[in-house]
Structures are given as C-alpha cells and as structure tokens.
Design a protein around this motif. Structure first.
Motif, PDB file in Angstrom:
ATOM      1  N   UNK A   1       0.796  -1.225   0.000  1.00 26.20           N
ATOM      2  CA  UNK A   1       0.000   0.000   0.000  1.00 26.20           C
ATOM      3  C   UNK A   1       0.828   1.274   0.000  1.00 26.20           C
ATOM      4  N   UNK A   2       1.837   1.380   0.856  1.00 27.96           N
ATOM      5  CA  UNK A   2       2.613   2.625   0.922  1.00 27.96           C
ATOM      6  C   UNK A   2       3.309   2.920  -0.394  1.00 27.96           C
ATOM      7  N   UNK A   3       3.955   1.910  -0.967  1.00 30.56           N
ATOM      8  CA  UNK A   3       4.649   2.118  -2.238  1.00 30.56           C
ATOM      9  C   UNK A   3       3.666   2.448  -3.355  1.00 30.56           C
ATOM     10  N   UNK A   4       2.557   1.718  -3.413  1.00 26.01           N
ATOM     11  CA  UNK A   4       1.570   1.953  -4.472  1.00 26.01           C
ATOM     12  C   UNK A   4       0.984   3.358  -4.384  1.00 26.01           C
ATOM     13  N   UNK A   5       0.671   3.790  -3.176  1.00 23.54           N
ATOM     14  CA  UNK A   5       0.089   5.129  -3.022  1.00 23.54           C
ATOM     15  C   UNK A   5       1.115   6.209  -3.354  1.00 23.54           C
ATOM     16  N   UNK A   6       2.388   5.952  -3.064  1.00 24.20           N
ATOM     17  CA  UNK A   6       3.421   6.899  -3.445  1.00 24.20           C
ATOM     18  C   UNK A   6       3.515   7.056  -4.952  1.00 24.20           C
ATOM     19  N   UNK A   7       3.443   5.943  -5.682  1.00 22.54           N
ATOM     20  CA  UNK A   7       3.484   5.992  -7.143  1.00 22.54           C
ATOM     21  C   UNK A   7       2.253   6.699  -7.712  1.00 22.54           C
ATOM     22  N   UNK A   8       1.106   6.442  -7.127  1.00 17.19           N
ATOM     23  CA  UNK A   8      -0.114   7.112  -7.580  1.00 17.19           C
ATOM     24  C   UNK A   8      -0.026   8.612  -7.361  1.00 17.19           C
ATOM     25  N   UNK A   9       0.511   9.004  -6.220  1.00 13.60           N
ATOM     26  CA  UNK A   9       0.653  10.429  -5.904  1.00 13.60           C
ATOM     27  C   UNK A   9       1.597  11.096  -6.904  1.00 13.60           C
ATOM     28  N   UNK A  10       2.701  10.437  -7.209  1.00 12.50           N
ATOM     29  CA  UNK A  10       3.665  10.992  -8.160  1.00 12.50           C
ATOM     30  C   UNK A  10       3.056  11.141  -9.556  1.00 12.50           C
ATOM     31  N   UNK A  11       2.186  10.207  -9.920  1.00 13.62           N
ATOM     32  CA  UNK A  11       1.563  10.238 -11.250  1.00 13.62           C
ATOM     33  C   UNK A  11       0.334  11.131 -11.308  1.00 13.62           C
ATOM     34  N   UNK A  12      -0.148  11.572 -10.160  1.00 14.91           N
ATOM     35  CA  UNK A  12      -1.345  12.401 -10.118  1.00 14.91           C
ATOM     36  C   UNK A  12      -2.634  11.629 -10.290  1.00 14.91           C
ATOM     37  N   UNK A  13      -2.624  10.332  -9.914  1.00 17.61           N
ATOM     38  CA  UNK A  13      -3.791   9.476 -10.119  1.00 17.61           C
ATOM     39  C   UNK A  13      -4.458   9.034  -8.812  1.00 17.61           C
ATOM     40  N   UNK A  14      -4.118   9.636  -7.713  1.00 21.02           N
ATOM     41  CA  UNK A  14      -4.655   9.195  -6.420  1.00 21.02           C
ATOM     42  C   UNK A  14      -6.172   9.153  -6.430  1.00 21.02           C
TER      43      UNK A  14
END
Length: 219
Positions: free
Chosen positions: A84-97
């Motif tokens: 979860x932490x890694x996935x949410x970090x990637x989503x945040x970086x991509x602007x897809x949260x």
C-alpha cells in the motif's frame, strides 16, 4: 484458502521490502517485461474511458500504464497490505490518487463487495492462489469487456523450477507455495463463465491469455 498458504506467508513473501524494490525499479525502468505483455493486448484494443479492475495489483504498475493510456478509473484488490505505501506513493507521483481505489481483501471471498469493470487483469496472480477455478471464475464474472491473465507455462522446466522453489520455501517454513495450474483448465474456466478466448501469447516461462465478454446477440 489452502493450508499451504497463510496470510502470514503471503505477507512475508510479498513484503514491504519487496514492494519498495519493485517501486524503485518501476520509477527507473517502467513496467517489467511481463507487465508490458499484459498491457499490450489492451492497448491494441483501446482503453480510452475504460474502467479497470486489477486483482493482485501489487505496486499498481499495470494500472498506472492503463491510466496513462486513457483508462478512466481503476480498482486494485490486493491480498496483503504490504504494497500500500509504495503503491500510493506511485499514484501520488503520477497524479492518479483520485482515480484509483485500493482495497485489501481476498477477492475470491469478497463476492459482491467488488464491482465489475470493463477491463479485468491478473498479472502473475493465478500461480500464487491455490483455488484456481474459484479465482479465475470470479475474475471472469467481474469482466464486462476483456480479461487478461498471465500465468506460468506448464512445461518441464517451469514445473521443475517451481518445485525447487517450493522446496526451499517449505524448508524455510514460509507458509507460501507457487502453483503451476493447467493453462487448458484456466482457459476452460474462463470460457465456462461466459468469456470467449481471444489469444495466448507465449514466452519461455510465462504466457498471457486474453478473453472477452461477447457482445449480446453475436456468436
């Protein structure tokens, strides 16, 4: 779930450290070769505006690629909380949260708690679950358009290699097991649940199968 694989076993095998390593690789190199092969048949058909359900999505690489290519929203169902932490970090970086809902649960046991989607994906998931018929059947039932699954080929070298790996896991008491389910049986289950086979792309170790929900009124 079979006694060979426990929740603790899954958490230890698919650990936070593994998630961070996969996230680091994705940031530097993008999706790995198998993820690319899973995404290819979807991009060939077009994903613009489509909804996505990924079962066992891990860090979410496939979802990110599909969202970047025009998919509208995605739901990720993961068996353990370790990604979860890694996935949410990637989503945040991509602007897809705001475009991805991440849920931690056993998809097979979830029933109607998870909605259907036009695109359903299972990348290297079937080999990690003991009850293949229930998993593939549930995935097919949630497919409104196309289902894409990657799984090991049933060859002597895959069976030998995974048997050796399972022996090491058993000696280490990891409470986890990898399965080589019959590709023919995977196809049969998907078709039994109303899907029509499209193609199978075969590599040395992995193969990627795709199925579609026939349009009403067409053969």
């Amino acid at each position: 779930m079979s006694g060979c694989c426990s929740p603790r076993g899954y958490r230890r095998f698919f650990s936070e450290q593994k998630a961070r390593s996969e996230g680091k690789r994705y940031r530097s190199k993008g999706p790995d070769a198998i993820a690319k092969r899973v995404v290819e048949p979807l991009l060939e058909r077009g994903v613009e505006g489509s909804t996505v359900l990924e079962i066992g999505g891990g860090i979410g690489a496939v979802q990110l690629e599909l969202l970047r290519s025009g998919a509208s929203r995605a739901v990720s169902v993961e068996l353990t909380p370790t990604y979860e932490d890694t996935a949410r970090g990637l989503l945040d970086e991509a602007g897809f949260v705001d475009r991805v809902e991440r849920r931690v649960l056993d998809f097979v046991e979830a029933g109607d708690d998870v909605g259907s989607a036009e695109i359903v994906v299972m990348n290297r998931v079937v080999c990690c679950y003991p009850d293949m018929p229930r998993l593939v059947g549930a995935a097919a039932d949630h497919t409104g358009g196309i289902l894409v699954i990657s799984f090991p080929r049933s060859t002597w070298w895959t069976r030998w290699g995974l048997a050796a790996g399972n022996l090491l896991l058993r000696v280490a008491r990891r409470e986890f097991h990898v399965f080589v389910h019959s590709p023919d049986e995977i196809r049969r289950i998907a078709e039994l649940h109303g899907l029509r086979s499209l193609a199978v792309r075969t590599g040395v170790f992995w193969q990627v199968g795709s199925w579609e929900r026939p349009t009403e009124g067409l053969p």
